[in-house]
Design a protein around this motif. Sequence first.
Motif, mmCIF file in Angstrom:
data_model
loop_
_atom_site.group_PDB
_atom_site.id
_atom_site.type_symbol
_atom_site.label_atom_id
_atom_site.label_comp_id
_atom_site.label_asym_id
_atom_site.label_seq_id
_atom_site.Cartn_x
_atom_site.Cartn_y
_atom_site.Cartn_z
ATOM 1 N N UNK A 269 1.025 9.731 2.549
ATOM 2 C CA UNK A 269 -0.176 10.104 1.776
ATOM 3 C C UNK A 269 -0.744 8.869 1.089
ATOM 4 N N UNK A 270 -2.049 8.921 0.790
ATOM 5 C CA UNK A 270 -2.709 7.811 0.100
ATOM 6 C C UNK A 270 -2.070 7.601 -1.278
ATOM 7 N N UNK A 271 -1.754 8.712 -1.926
ATOM 8 C CA UNK A 271 -1.170 8.651 -3.265
ATOM 9 C C UNK A 271 0.142 7.850 -3.245
ATOM 10 N N UNK A 272 1.000 8.146 -2.269
ATOM 11 C CA UNK A 272 2.286 7.425 -2.183
ATOM 12 C C UNK A 272 2.063 5.933 -1.935
ATOM 13 N N UNK A 273 1.113 5.631 -1.069
ATOM 14 C CA UNK A 273 0.843 4.220 -0.759
ATOM 15 C C UNK A 273 0.295 3.502 -1.997
ATOM 16 N N UNK A 274 -0.668 4.131 -2.677
ATOM 17 C CA UNK A 274 -1.257 3.516 -3.882
ATOM 18 C C UNK A 274 -0.198 3.325 -4.969
ATOM 19 N N UNK A 275 0.645 4.351 -5.142
ATOM 20 C CA UNK A 275 1.678 4.259 -6.184
ATOM 21 C C UNK A 275 2.647 3.115 -5.893
ATOM 22 N N UNK A 276 3.008 2.970 -4.611
ATOM 23 C CA UNK A 276 3.974 1.907 -4.301
ATOM 24 C C UNK A 276 3.324 0.524 -4.443
ATOM 25 N N UNK A 277 2.066 0.432 -4.075
ATOM 26 C CA UNK A 277 1.323 -0.829 -4.271
ATOM 27 C C UNK A 277 1.354 -1.215 -5.756
ATOM 28 N N UNK A 278 1.005 -0.259 -6.614
ATOM 29 C CA UNK A 278 0.979 -0.513 -8.052
ATOM 30 C C UNK A 278 2.389 -0.894 -8.557
ATOM 31 N N UNK A 279 3.384 -0.146 -8.099
ATOM 32 C CA UNK A 279 4.763 -0.346 -8.557
ATOM 33 C C UNK A 279 5.293 -1.724 -8.126
ATOM 34 N N UNK A 323 -2.288 -11.672 1.605
ATOM 35 C CA UNK A 323 -3.540 -11.478 2.347
ATOM 36 C C UNK A 323 -4.089 -10.104 2.033
ATOM 37 N N UNK A 324 -5.118 -9.725 2.696
ATOM 38 C CA UNK A 324 -5.808 -8.466 2.449
ATOM 39 C C UNK A 324 -4.829 -7.285 2.492
ATOM 40 N N UNK A 325 -4.807 -6.439 1.464
ATOM 41 C CA UNK A 325 -3.867 -5.310 1.485
ATOM 42 C C UNK A 325 -4.406 -4.081 2.228
ATOM 43 N N UNK A 326 -3.689 -3.692 3.266
ATOM 44 C CA UNK A 326 -3.993 -2.450 3.976
ATOM 45 C C UNK A 326 -3.081 -1.391 3.366
ATOM 46 N N UNK A 327 -3.613 -0.576 2.461
ATOM 47 C CA UNK A 327 -2.790 0.353 1.691
ATOM 48 C C UNK A 327 -3.271 1.766 1.968
ATOM 49 N N UNK A 328 -2.402 2.583 2.553
ATOM 50 C CA UNK A 328 -2.837 3.970 2.759
ATOM 51 C C UNK A 328 -2.062 4.691 3.834
#
Length: 377
Positions: A269-279, A323-328
Amino acid sequence: MLDRPASMRDRAAMYNTNTLKIGMFGANCSSGRSATKVPERWSASWPDCLQMARIADAAGIDFILPIGRWKGYGGDTDFHGATLETVTWATGLLAATSRVTVFGTVHAPLFHPLIAAKEFVTADHVGEGRFGLNIVAGWNEGEFSMFGVTQRDHETRYAFAQEWVDIIKRAWSEPDTFDVDGEFFQLKSVRAFPKPHGGSRPLIMNAGSSGTGQAFAIRNCDAFFTATSLSRTSLEATAKKVAEVKETARGLGREIEVYSVGQVICRPTQREADDYYQHALIDNADWGAVERMLTLRGITPENTAPDEYAAKRRYFAGNAIGGYPFVGTPDKVANELAGLGQAGLRGIALSLINYVDELPYFCDEVLPRLARMGLRT
Ligand SMILES: Cc1cc2nc3c(=O)[nH]c(=O)nc-3n(C[C@H](O)[C@H](O)[C@H](O)COP(=O)(O)O)c2cc1C
């Protein structure tokens, strides 16, 4: 296997028909391309590198690109403090794999060209034509002083790299004894055998960001790596850059492919990806290492306004190192990668926070989506 054809076309295609090549970037360095303190950060140990390469090879990842790094950046983790030397690393990985192209990343001023040329030939024979060379002219003063080598001024660095790569190419191709009488090297009665695998030569890449660096790549290389002009909104800028580089090369009677780099955090899920990026990249950033890298690029709290410095620090932790983050989700990551392929990029070198933990999901979910979009087979 030993007489497998290895034309320059085969090598440039990395022995497959994928139009968008996918690579793994930075796995020979501790923490990979992520200055993070999370405990699962990349170790860069040999067993972990070997496991990463075997997963990549089996899943059809096209290439593996290491970073030439000799000294860590400090911080709590000493980011890049433990690194495996890239040509010996590549040779080991080539012996353990059968499809993937593996690059060595070499600082021209630190390696005598004849020793380097023979190391590359050796790696190329081990890999039966799958070795590639990433030439670095040099930028990191502290690394050079550790060798007792004085860094030349920027233009001279590339003049030196030109002579260096000319010697490498001659060592790879000259059928007879030859002399070199250059500005930087005077070599007598050079003999260099065997030649690279299959009667051609390893792929050569460069990632200079200056005009001089780009011109060097266009004159000498098969692949030009750029870290710039990648963003969700700049597909047009990417397409323009690719067209400009290819056109300039054609003017010199050469073909060159353009690649870029990025970091992937792919989750269901996008939420999981965003949360891990932030973390991982923000809440647990190794700020000491990030600040040291900014200092090396001349950006300090003393010469930069506080707001601007804070923004650069945040940007560097969350974006510029990897480099550019592909998050999702797999759909989102695949769509973004596909957009870049459609803009003309030949490939992208990606980093993951932990390559072994995260690569199988990427390969299972993102690669088939790219295939369905016609970019890979
Ligand atoms: C994809 C990529 C890979 C690079 N790999 C290395 C490396 O492994 N080691 C290194 O010291 N510099 C590396 N660089 C830095 C470049 O070789 C180059 O020195 C830098 O972009 C500055 O460009 P310039 O030499 O044209 O000024 C890399 C840059 C990029 C974009």
